[in-house]
Design a protein around this motif. Structure first.
Motif, mmCIF file in Angstrom:
data_model
loop_
_atom_site.group_PDB
_atom_site.id
_atom_site.type_symbol
_atom_site.label_atom_id
_atom_site.label_comp_id
_atom_site.label_asym_id
_atom_site.label_seq_id
_atom_site.Cartn_x
_atom_site.Cartn_y
_atom_site.Cartn_z
ATOM 1 N N MET A 1 -51.559 55.180 -4.005
ATOM 2 C CA MET A 1 -51.208 54.390 -2.820
ATOM 3 C C MET A 1 -50.545 55.309 -1.799
ATOM 4 S SD MET A 1 -48.658 51.071 -2.512
ATOM 5 C CE MET A 1 -49.655 50.064 -3.591
ATOM 6 N N SER A 2 -51.277 55.662 -0.750
ATOM 7 C CA SER A 2 -50.775 56.589 0.255
ATOM 8 C C SER A 2 -50.215 55.821 1.444
ATOM 9 C CB SER A 2 -51.909 57.520 0.721
ATOM 10 O OG SER A 2 -51.439 58.391 1.721
ATOM 11 N N ILE A 3 -48.882 55.866 1.595
ATOM 12 C CA ILE A 3 -48.206 55.156 2.676
ATOM 13 C C ILE A 3 -47.412 56.153 3.493
ATOM 14 C CG2 ILE A 3 -46.477 53.418 3.246
ATOM 15 C CD1 ILE A 3 -47.202 51.934 0.711
ATOM 16 N N VAL A 4 -47.617 56.111 4.802
ATOM 17 C CA VAL A 4 -46.910 56.989 5.731
ATOM 18 C C VAL A 4 -45.804 56.206 6.417
ATOM 19 C CG1 VAL A 4 -47.106 58.326 7.865
ATOM 20 C CG2 VAL A 4 -48.901 58.477 6.131
ATOM 21 N N VAL A 5 -44.629 56.816 6.485
ATOM 22 C CA VAL A 5 -43.490 56.197 7.160
ATOM 23 C C VAL A 5 -42.990 57.146 8.241
ATOM 24 C CG1 VAL A 5 -41.140 55.290 6.918
ATOM 25 C CG2 VAL A 5 -42.813 54.946 5.079
ATOM 26 N N THR A 6 -42.956 56.672 9.464
ATOM 27 C CA THR A 6 -42.387 57.462 10.561
ATOM 28 C C THR A 6 -40.911 57.112 10.722
ATOM 29 O OG1 THR A 6 -43.007 55.801 12.212
ATOM 30 C CG2 THR A 6 -44.598 57.557 11.755
ATOM 31 N N THR A 7 -40.181 57.988 11.399
ATOM 32 C CA THR A 7 -38.728 57.871 11.600
ATOM 33 C C THR A 7 -38.016 57.417 10.319
ATOM 34 O OG1 THR A 7 -38.745 55.583 12.464
ATOM 35 C CG2 THR A 7 -39.080 57.362 14.041
ATOM 36 N N PRO A 8 -38.169 58.172 9.218
ATOM 37 C CA PRO A 8 -37.634 57.735 7.923
ATOM 38 C C PRO A 8 -36.124 57.827 7.796
ATOM 39 C CG PRO A 8 -38.541 59.937 7.735
ATOM 40 C CD PRO A 8 -38.883 59.465 9.117
ATOM 41 N N THR A 9 -35.440 58.365 8.802
ATOM 42 C CA THR A 9 -33.976 58.433 8.740
ATOM 43 C C THR A 9 -33.324 57.386 9.637
ATOM 44 O OG1 THR A 9 -33.866 60.124 10.486
ATOM 45 C CG2 THR A 9 -34.027 60.901 8.218
ATOM 46 N N GLY A 10 -34.113 56.556 10.309
ATOM 47 C CA GLY A 10 -33.573 55.543 11.198
ATOM 48 C C GLY A 10 -33.111 54.304 10.445
ATOM 49 N N HIS A 11 -32.575 53.344 11.188
ATOM 50 C CA HIS A 11 -32.046 52.121 10.587
ATOM 51 C C HIS A 11 -33.117 51.378 9.786
ATOM 52 C CE1 HIS A 11 -28.195 52.413 12.596
ATOM 53 N NE2 HIS A 11 -28.776 52.489 13.775
ATOM 54 N N VAL A 12 -34.327 51.296 10.328
ATOM 55 C CA VAL A 12 -35.408 50.575 9.649
ATOM 56 C C VAL A 12 -36.128 51.497 8.671
ATOM 57 C CG1 VAL A 12 -37.548 49.270 9.936
ATOM 58 C CG2 VAL A 12 -35.710 49.024 11.617
ATOM 59 N N GLY A 13 -36.517 52.674 9.132
ATOM 60 C CA GLY A 13 -37.312 53.579 8.306
ATOM 61 C C GLY A 13 -36.638 53.984 7.013
ATOM 62 N N PRO A 34 -36.107 67.749 8.018
ATOM 63 C CA PRO A 34 -35.974 67.240 6.649
ATOM 64 C C PRO A 34 -34.537 67.219 6.150
ATOM 65 C CG PRO A 34 -37.823 68.768 6.794
ATOM 66 C CD PRO A 34 -37.074 68.860 8.101
ATOM 67 N N ALA A 35 -33.668 68.036 6.726
ATOM 68 C CA ALA A 35 -32.271 68.073 6.291
ATOM 69 C C ALA A 35 -31.560 66.749 6.556
ATOM 70 C CB ALA A 35 -31.530 69.213 6.985
ATOM 71 N N ASP A 46 -42.985 62.768 0.006
ATOM 72 C CA ASP A 46 -43.888 63.811 0.500
ATOM 73 C C ASP A 46 -43.510 64.084 1.943
ATOM 74 O OD1 ASP A 46 -45.943 65.446 1.292
ATOM 75 O OD2 ASP A 46 -47.528 63.953 1.039
ATOM 76 N N VAL A 47 -42.803 65.180 2.181
ATOM 77 C CA VAL A 47 -42.274 65.485 3.512
ATOM 78 C C VAL A 47 -43.327 66.213 4.332
ATOM 79 C CG1 VAL A 47 -40.518 66.740 4.812
ATOM 80 C CG2 VAL A 47 -39.901 65.606 2.667
ATOM 81 N N ARG A 48 -43.590 65.681 5.517
ATOM 82 C CA ARG A 48 -44.444 66.355 6.482
ATOM 83 C C ARG A 48 -43.593 66.625 7.731
ATOM 84 N NH1 ARG A 48 -49.912 65.567 4.974
ATOM 85 N NH2 ARG A 48 -49.839 65.216 2.713
ATOM 86 N N GLN A 49 -43.156 67.863 7.884
ATOM 87 C CA GLN A 49 -42.237 68.204 8.957
ATOM 88 C C GLN A 49 -42.988 68.437 10.260
ATOM 89 O OE1 GLN A 49 -39.839 71.659 8.175
ATOM 90 N NE2 GLN A 49 -38.559 71.374 10.000
ATOM 91 N N ASP A 54 -46.133 65.707 18.983
ATOM 92 C CA ASP A 54 -47.173 66.720 18.783
ATOM 93 C C ASP A 54 -48.412 66.015 18.233
ATOM 94 O OD1 ASP A 54 -48.893 68.670 17.773
ATOM 95 O OD2 ASP A 54 -47.279 69.954 17.048
ATOM 96 N N ALA A 55 -49.418 65.846 19.064
ATOM 97 C CA ALA A 55 -50.598 65.072 18.685
ATOM 98 C C ALA A 55 -51.305 65.663 17.472
ATOM 99 C CB ALA A 55 -51.562 64.973 19.863
ATOM 100 N N GLY A 56 -51.429 66.969 17.422
ATOM 101 C CA GLY A 56 -52.104 67.606 16.299
ATOM 102 C C GLY A 56 -51.382 67.364 14.990
ATOM 103 N N TYR A 57 -50.064 67.449 15.020
ATOM 104 C CA TYR A 57 -49.269 67.190 13.825
ATOM 105 C C TYR A 57 -49.449 65.745 13.344
ATOM 106 C CZ TYR A 57 -45.038 65.476 11.502
ATOM 107 O OH TYR A 57 -44.159 64.831 10.665
ATOM 108 N N VAL A 58 -49.358 64.800 14.260
ATOM 109 C CA VAL A 58 -49.486 63.390 13.880
ATOM 110 C C VAL A 58 -50.873 63.127 13.299
ATOM 111 C CG1 VAL A 58 -49.542 61.013 14.740
ATOM 112 C CG2 VAL A 58 -47.760 62.577 15.526
ATOM 113 N N ARG A 59 -51.883 63.645 13.954
ATOM 114 C CA ARG A 59 -53.267 63.411 13.504
ATOM 115 C C ARG A 59 -53.460 63.916 12.091
ATOM 116 N NH1 ARG A 59 -57.381 61.818 12.273
ATOM 117 N NH2 ARG A 59 -59.316 61.506 13.414
#
Length: 295
Positions: A1-13, A34-35, A46-49, A54-59
């Motif tokens: 099950m591959s789930i991506v989460v953006t802004t993982p250090t925020g109130h919701v994420g 990541p720190a 699974d950290v993707r820094q 950056d469009a290329g990074y997100v894609r």
């Protein structure tokens, strides 16, 4: 099950990440630094820094994901915030369009249903429309006014003043971002929904700012009074802080455009969440005020 989460250090994420880990899922998290993740969490995801602008990074980071939880990272103070929000979301939309992403859960906002005239929220409305056009399964969470917005005025609240440009007698839904995280995690873990869905997250009750001041008075242990400010007063303050004109209008528009808003979805079982403002303020806001008073 591959789930991506953006802004993982925020109130919701951060809440979403924790719940996914507790459910036995190792999420893929998109994070600039990541720190900012605590050491235990960092070891289990699974950290993707990279930078979400950056469009290329997100894609590359979302490619092949079963589900993506997308939070627009654009600060309201950004020059031309609507254009920036749309440009930042573009690689996600493209990944959905070509089939590299199967499902998207979007953190949207009440007001997005108006489509235009609600300041920076107009960007969320446009992102909704662009994701809808891809044909993937998509859930738009139309979230209420965050409790955590009160953290932006800790100094004022420590002096017993709550400043707002809203009508003090206008009732509107308020929500704890943690509760939004609960809804997001449940939806990400579920395989039963499909198509285009909209779900409001209204918190436990609708409140006026007069009621909020009363609740804060009890929770914080000192009187809190309202200080009303006009839209032009907000503009003057934001300009004095050095914000560009488009950012100023994006912020002012969110309040001005919400004054006549009736949320598209009524309050009910699926839209109501449990955490009440008084308990949240006592647990999270009161300690910050004590720290401020001690300085």
């Amino acid at each position: 099950m591959s789930i991506v989460v953006t802004t993982p250090t925020g109130h919701v994420g951060s809440r979403v990440v924790r719940l996914l880990l507790q459910a036995g899922v190792r999420p893929r998290v998109l994070v600039r630094d990541p720190a900012r993740l605590d050491e235990e969490t960092r070891a289990q995801v699974d950290v993707r820094q990279g930078d979400l602008t950056d469009a290329g990074y997100v894609r590359d980071a979302v490619a092949g994901a079963r589900s993506v939880f997308w939070i627009d990272p654009t600060p309201h103070s950004t020059a031309d915030p609507i254009e920036t929000s749309l440009r930042t979301a573009a690689p996600l939309v493209e990944a959905a369009r070509v089939g590299d992403v199967r499902r998207v859960v979007l953190l949207s906002s009440i007001g997005a249903e108006k489509r235009h005239g609600v300041g920076h929220i107009d960007a969320l409305a446009a992102i909704e429309e662009r994701l809808d056009a891809t044909g993937v399964d998509v859930l738009h969470l139309r979230c209420a006014y965050f409790f955590t917005n009160l953290l932006l005025d800790v100094d004022g609240l420590s002096q017993g003043v709550l400043t707002t440009a809203f009508d003090p007698d206008q009732s509107m839904p308020w929500v704890d971002p943690r509760d939004i995280g609960d809804v997001v995690a449940a939806r990400l873990l579920s395989d039963t929904w499909q198509g285009r869905l909209v779900q409001a997250v209204h918190g436990p009750e609708d409140l006026t700012f007069n009621q909020v001041a009363q609740i804060l008075t009890e929770a914080l242990g000192h009187p809190v009074r309202l200080s009303l400010i006009s839209d032009d007063g907000v503009r003057d303050a934001l300009r004095a802080a050095g914000l560009p004109p488009s950012a100023v209008e994006g912020i002012v528009g969110m309040t001005a455009g919400s004054r006549d808003l009736v949320p598209e979805q009524p309050r009910g079982l699926l839209t109501t969440t449990p955490t009440r403002l008084g308990g949240w303020a006592h647990a999270h806001l009161r300690p910050l005020l004590k720290m401020t008073d001690a300085r």
